[in-house]
Scaffold this motif. Structure first.
Motif, PDB file in Angstrom:
ATOM      1  N   VAL A   1      32.296 -15.426  14.759  1.00  0.00           N
ATOM      2  CA  VAL A   1      32.709 -15.782  13.402  1.00  0.00           C
ATOM      3  C   VAL A   1      32.929 -17.286  13.355  1.00  0.00           C
ATOM      4  CG1 VAL A   1      34.447 -15.460  11.609  1.00  0.00           C
ATOM      5  CG2 VAL A   1      33.764 -13.530  13.060  1.00  0.00           C
ATOM      6  N   ASP A   2      32.203 -17.948  12.472  1.00  0.00           N
ATOM      7  CA  ASP A   2      32.284 -19.403  12.331  1.00  0.00           C
ATOM      8  C   ASP A   2      32.912 -19.732  10.987  1.00  0.00           C
ATOM      9  OD1 ASP A   2      32.021 -22.113  12.569  1.00  0.00           O
ATOM     10  OD2 ASP A   2      29.840 -22.160  12.393  1.00  0.00           O
ATOM     11  N   GLY A   3      34.174 -20.132  10.985  1.00  0.00           N
ATOM     12  CA  GLY A   3      34.863 -20.458   9.745  1.00  0.00           C
ATOM     13  C   GLY A   3      35.528 -19.245   9.121  1.00  0.00           C
ATOM     14  N   ALA A   4      35.880 -19.379   7.843  1.00  0.00           N
ATOM     15  CA  ALA A   4      36.634 -18.344   7.134  1.00  0.00           C
ATOM     16  C   ALA A   4      35.690 -17.458   6.332  1.00  0.00           C
ATOM     17  CB  ALA A   4      37.666 -18.977   6.211  1.00  0.00           C
ATOM     18  N   ILE A   5      35.870 -16.143   6.462  1.00  0.00           N
ATOM     19  CA  ILE A   5      35.093 -15.161   5.710  1.00  0.00           C
ATOM     20  C   ILE A   5      36.064 -14.328   4.880  1.00  0.00           C
ATOM     21  CG2 ILE A   5      33.544 -13.186   5.841  1.00  0.00           C
ATOM     22  CD1 ILE A   5      32.458 -14.252   8.443  1.00  0.00           C
ATOM     23  N   TYR A   6      35.775 -14.248   3.588  1.00  0.00           N
ATOM     24  CA  TYR A   6      36.613 -13.519   2.633  1.00  0.00           C
ATOM     25  C   TYR A   6      35.933 -12.200   2.300  1.00  0.00           C
ATOM     26  CZ  TYR A   6      38.819 -12.595  -1.975  1.00  0.00           C
ATOM     27  OH  TYR A   6      39.473 -12.032  -3.049  1.00  0.00           O
ATOM     28  N   GLY A   7      36.698 -11.107   2.395  1.00  0.00           N
ATOM     29  CA  GLY A   7      36.131  -9.788   2.147  1.00  0.00           C
ATOM     30  C   GLY A   7      36.030  -9.398   0.698  1.00  0.00           C
ATOM     31  N   GLY A   8      36.606 -10.189  -0.209  1.00  0.00           N
ATOM     32  CA  GLY A   8      36.613  -9.847  -1.619  1.00  0.00           C
ATOM     33  C   GLY A   8      37.959  -9.340  -2.065  1.00  0.00           C
ATOM     34  N   PRO A   9      38.113  -9.079  -3.362  1.00  0.00           N
ATOM     35  CA  PRO A   9      39.433  -8.742  -3.903  1.00  0.00           C
ATOM     36  C   PRO A   9      39.992  -7.404  -3.438  1.00  0.00           C
ATOM     37  CG  PRO A   9      37.728  -8.504  -5.576  1.00  0.00           C
ATOM     38  CD  PRO A   9      37.076  -9.169  -4.409  1.00  0.00           C
TER      39      PRO A   9
ATOM     40  N   ILE B   1      39.718  -8.339   5.533  1.00  0.00           N
ATOM     41  CA  ILE B   1      38.716  -7.643   6.337  1.00  0.00           C
ATOM     42  C   ILE B   1      39.407  -6.998   7.540  1.00  0.00           C
ATOM     43  CG2 ILE B   1      36.642  -7.877   7.764  1.00  0.00           C
ATOM     44  CD1 ILE B   1      35.880 -10.287   6.034  1.00  0.00           C
ATOM     45  N   GLN B   2      39.173  -5.719   7.718  1.00  0.00           N
ATOM     46  CA  GLN B   2      39.698  -4.979   8.864  1.00  0.00           C
ATOM     47  C   GLN B   2      38.550  -4.628   9.805  1.00  0.00           C
ATOM     48  OE1 GLN B   2      42.274  -0.909   9.849  1.00  0.00           O
ATOM     49  NE2 GLN B   2      41.197  -1.044   7.905  1.00  0.00           N
ATOM     50  N   LEU B   3      38.774  -4.821  11.112  1.00  0.00           N
ATOM     51  CA  LEU B   3      37.864  -4.320  12.127  1.00  0.00           C
ATOM     52  C   LEU B   3      38.426  -3.009  12.647  1.00  0.00           C
ATOM     53  CD1 LEU B   3      37.053  -7.564  14.168  1.00  0.00           C
ATOM     54  CD2 LEU B   3      35.887  -6.660  12.142  1.00  0.00           C
ATOM     55  N   LYS B   4      37.655  -1.940  12.494  1.00  0.00           N
ATOM     56  CA  LYS B   4      38.141  -0.608  12.847  1.00  0.00           C
ATOM     57  C   LYS B   4      37.212   0.017  13.881  1.00  0.00           C
ATOM     58  CE  LYS B   4      39.755   3.670  10.621  1.00  0.00           C
ATOM     59  NZ  LYS B   4      39.908   4.332   9.308  1.00  0.00           N
ATOM     60  N   PHE B   5      37.711   0.166  15.102  1.00  0.00           N
ATOM     61  CA  PHE B   5      36.983   0.832  16.175  1.00  0.00           C
ATOM     62  C   PHE B   5      37.510   2.262  16.227  1.00  0.00           C
ATOM     63  CE2 PHE B   5      36.931  -3.662  16.975  1.00  0.00           C
ATOM     64  CZ  PHE B   5      35.620  -3.903  17.362  1.00  0.00           C
ATOM     65  N   ASP B   6      36.697   3.206  15.768  1.00  0.00           N
ATOM     66  CA  ASP B   6      37.208   4.545  15.475  1.00  0.00           C
ATOM     67  C   ASP B   6      36.342   5.612  16.142  1.00  0.00           C
ATOM     68  OD1 ASP B   6      38.386   6.784  14.475  1.00  0.00           O
ATOM     69  OD2 ASP B   6      38.083   6.295  12.362  1.00  0.00           O
ATOM     70  N   GLY B   7      36.834   6.146  17.272  1.00  0.00           N
ATOM     71  CA  GLY B   7      36.134   7.223  17.957  1.00  0.00           C
ATOM     72  C   GLY B   7      36.641   8.598  17.604  1.00  0.00           C
ATOM     73  N   GLU B   8      37.380   8.725  16.504  1.00  0.00           N
ATOM     74  CA  GLU B   8      38.028  10.000  16.172  1.00  0.00           C
ATOM     75  C   GLU B   8      37.029  11.147  16.027  1.00  0.00           C
ATOM     76  OE1 GLU B   8      41.197  11.850  12.930  1.00  0.00           O
ATOM     77  OE2 GLU B   8      40.255   9.913  12.541  1.00  0.00           O
ATOM     78  N   GLN B   9      35.834  10.873  15.494  1.00  0.00           N
ATOM     79  CA  GLN B   9      34.861  11.927  15.237  1.00  0.00           C
ATOM     80  C   GLN B   9      33.938  12.190  16.428  1.00  0.00           C
ATOM     81  OE1 GLN B   9      35.243  13.705  12.510  1.00  0.00           O
ATOM     82  NE2 GLN B   9      36.920  12.328  11.939  1.00  0.00           N
ATOM     83  N   LEU B  10      34.129  11.514  17.530  1.00  0.00           N
ATOM     84  CA  LEU B  10      33.278  11.719  18.697  1.00  0.00           C
ATOM     85  C   LEU B  10      33.585  13.056  19.376  1.00  0.00           C
ATOM     86  CD1 LEU B  10      33.422   8.154  20.299  1.00  0.00           C
ATOM     87  CD2 LEU B  10      31.577   9.136  18.929  1.00  0.00           C
ATOM     88  N   PRO B  11      32.625  13.588  20.132  1.00  0.00           N
ATOM     89  CA  PRO B  11      32.904  14.821  20.887  1.00  0.00           C
ATOM     90  C   PRO B  11      34.069  14.625  21.848  1.00  0.00           C
ATOM     91  CG  PRO B  11      30.542  14.368  20.848  1.00  0.00           C
ATOM     92  CD  PRO B  11      31.223  13.155  20.264  1.00  0.00           C
TER      93      PRO B  11
ATOM     94  N   GLY C   1      45.683 -10.849   4.941  1.00  0.00           N
ATOM     95  CA  GLY C   1      45.380 -10.406   3.597  1.00  0.00           C
ATOM     96  C   GLY C   1      45.675 -11.489   2.581  1.00  0.00           C
ATOM     97  N   ARG C   2      45.095 -11.335   1.397  1.00  0.00           N
ATOM     98  CA  ARG C   2      45.384 -12.232   0.279  1.00  0.00           C
ATOM     99  C   ARG C   2      46.377 -11.518  -0.628  1.00  0.00           C
ATOM    100  NH1 ARG C   2      40.690 -15.458  -2.944  1.00  0.00           N
ATOM    101  NH2 ARG C   2      40.453 -16.246  -0.801  1.00  0.00           N
ATOM    102  N   ILE C   3      47.558 -12.077  -0.751  1.00  0.00           N
ATOM    103  CA  ILE C   3      48.655 -11.407  -1.435  1.00  0.00           C
ATOM    104  C   ILE C   3      48.294 -11.044  -2.866  1.00  0.00           C
ATOM    105  CG2 ILE C   3      51.021 -11.687  -2.267  1.00  0.00           C
ATOM    106  CD1 ILE C   3      51.547 -13.407   0.235  1.00  0.00           C
ATOM    107  N   ALA C   4      47.699 -11.967  -3.607  1.00  0.00           N
ATOM    108  CA  ALA C   4      47.377 -11.699  -5.011  1.00  0.00           C
ATOM    109  C   ALA C   4      46.420 -10.518  -5.155  1.00  0.00           C
ATOM    110  CB  ALA C   4      46.783 -12.944  -5.652  1.00  0.00           C
ATOM    111  N   ASP C   5      45.499 -10.369  -4.237  1.00  0.00           N
ATOM    112  CA  ASP C   5      44.572  -9.237  -4.299  1.00  0.00           C
ATOM    113  C   ASP C   5      45.287  -7.923  -4.037  1.00  0.00           C
ATOM    114  OD1 ASP C   5      42.464 -10.969  -4.781  1.00  0.00           O
ATOM    115  OD2 ASP C   5      41.819 -11.035  -2.690  1.00  0.00           O
ATOM    116  N   LEU C   6      46.203  -7.920  -3.095  1.00  0.00           N
ATOM    117  CA  LEU C   6      46.942  -6.696  -2.803  1.00  0.00           C
ATOM    118  C   LEU C   6      47.862  -6.333  -3.968  1.00  0.00           C
ATOM    119  CD1 LEU C   6      47.788  -7.449   0.936  1.00  0.00           C
ATOM    120  CD2 LEU C   6      46.006  -5.925   0.050  1.00  0.00           C
TER     121      LEU C   6
END
Length: 383
Positions: free
Chosen positions: A70-78, A108-118, A135-140
């Motif tokens: 990741v290079d710089g700031a990335i915004y996930g949207g409202p 933006i959340q990174l979610k590593f989720d093996g819940e549905q794996l065998p 997070g961006r407070i105004a969006d929340l």
């Protein structure tokens, strides 16, 4: 000094003349000197793919790139977005910030989720480092009312990083602040995790947000400004070390918890916590910031099914620094401590059973607790 395991827990108990609970006995989980903890994660060996926008990040994931920079700031949207890694195809993955400490994933959340794996499978060998998550407070504030059990739950499930049935993960030199669930979680039988040199906190703007939405987390309502929880290991008693699969081996070291954290980490795993700085030196001030119930309720919470070894940590101004916070009275738990420093703390604090060295197989370097605030503040977070 460098400490290595030389005795099994049973042998150590014999040497000390102690009778330790069965829940504290474990084998394996050798860890790695590079992480200073249970994890041996090395992540990806692929060439790096650099991303600077949300579209590029999504494209890299869609193309199954396993080494993302990741290079710089990335915004996930409202509306906060979740980047999901939900299969063993994501084993051996590194997501890291470019050098310089300016990589940011906002909403933006990174979610590593093996819940549905065998059964018997998990996502493995994950490295996340050198990134700020917030997070961006105004969006929340602008989200519709968030209510558990309804379609409107994006806000009450928004964290920076979520590890669910993920084995051998290393979260290193990251900063987490102002997300609307916990800042980070390690749950659902995840195992062999190291969290090192990370910073968890909330801003004054979060504490004093106006309007202050009233949301429903797991059947109870709370105002958003007062949901300032650092992290959780083990989602519930059945997902704990003692009552679950004897997983959730997690090392916390050189992490900075605070300021303005209301509570947690809540620990239901087999935890080795050393050289961490629990910082409540700037509690809510008088005036508008001192909302009802805004103060800290605990710094480190030993939960149901947990085994916690705490050493050379520094507690500054914390309230109820160590709390035995069980889901049900009488639940199994064990709390050991040595060489911690408590300065200007308040309230009642649980006292752990003394020990000589924790029963871990990995080598690690222990800084004197008196040096922890300066060292951690200088080194935690992206760089």
């Amino acid at each position: 000094m460098t400490i290595k395991r030389t005795l099994s827990l049973g042998a150590l108990a014999v040497a000390l003349g102690l009778s330790l609970p069965v829940a504290a006995v474990h084998a394996g989980h050798s860890g790695h000197a590079a992480t200073g903890g249970f994890s041996t994660a090395t992540g990806s060996i692929e060439p790096a793919t650099t991303v600077a926008t949300l579209a590029q990040l999504r494209a890299a994931v869609a193309s199954s790139r396993h080494h993302i920079v990741v290079d710089g700031a990335i915004y996930g949207g409202p509306v906060p977005v979740t980047i999901l890694f939900g299969s063993t195809a994501w084993n051996d993955t590194t997501i890291e910030g470019a050098p310089g400490g300016k990589a940011v994933l906002e909403n933006i959340q990174l979610k590593f989720d093996g819940e549905q794996l065998p059964v018997g499978q998990a996502i493995e060998n994950i490295v996340v480092r050198n990134i700020t998550f917030h997070g961006r407070i105004a969006d929340l504030q602008a989200l519709p009312p968030q209510v558990f059990g309804t379609p409107d739950t994006i806000g009450i499930n928004y964290e920076g990083v979520s590890l669910r049935r993920t084995v051998n993960a290393w979260i290193d030199h990251c900063t987490f602040y102002d997300t609307s669930d916990d800042l980070l979680s390690v749950t659902l039988g995840s195992d062999d995790v190291t969290l090192s040199y990370d910073h968890f906190y909330f801003t004054e703007a979060w504490l004093t947000m106006d309007p202050d939405p009233l949301w429903n987390w797991v059947g109870r309502y709370s105002d958003l400004a007062n949901e300032r929880l650092a992290m959780i290991v083990g989602a519930n008693p059945s997902d704990s070390y003692s009552y679950g699969s004897h997983a959730l081996h997690v090392t916390l070291h050189h992490d900075w918890f605070g300021p303005r954290v209301k509570g947690r980490p809540l620990l239901r795993g087999w935890i080795h916590a050393y050289d961490n700085y629990f910082d409540n030196a700037s509690p809510p001030s008088a005036g508008p910031a001192a909302r009802a119930g805004a103060g800290q309720y605990t710094a480190l919470q030993v939960g149901s099914g947990a085994v916690v070894y705490s050493e050379a940590n520094y507690f500054m101004g914390t309230h109820q620094s160590n709390e035995i916070g069980l889901d049900k009275p009488g639940d199994a738990h064990a709390f050991y401590e040595r060489d911690n420093v408590y300065r200007t703390t308040t309230g009642q604090s649980a006292v752990g059973t003394p020990f000589l060295r924790p029963p871990v197989a990995y080598a690690y370097t222990l800084d004197p607790a008196s040096d922890v605030p300066d060292r951690v503040k200088a080194s935690a977070g992206p760089h």
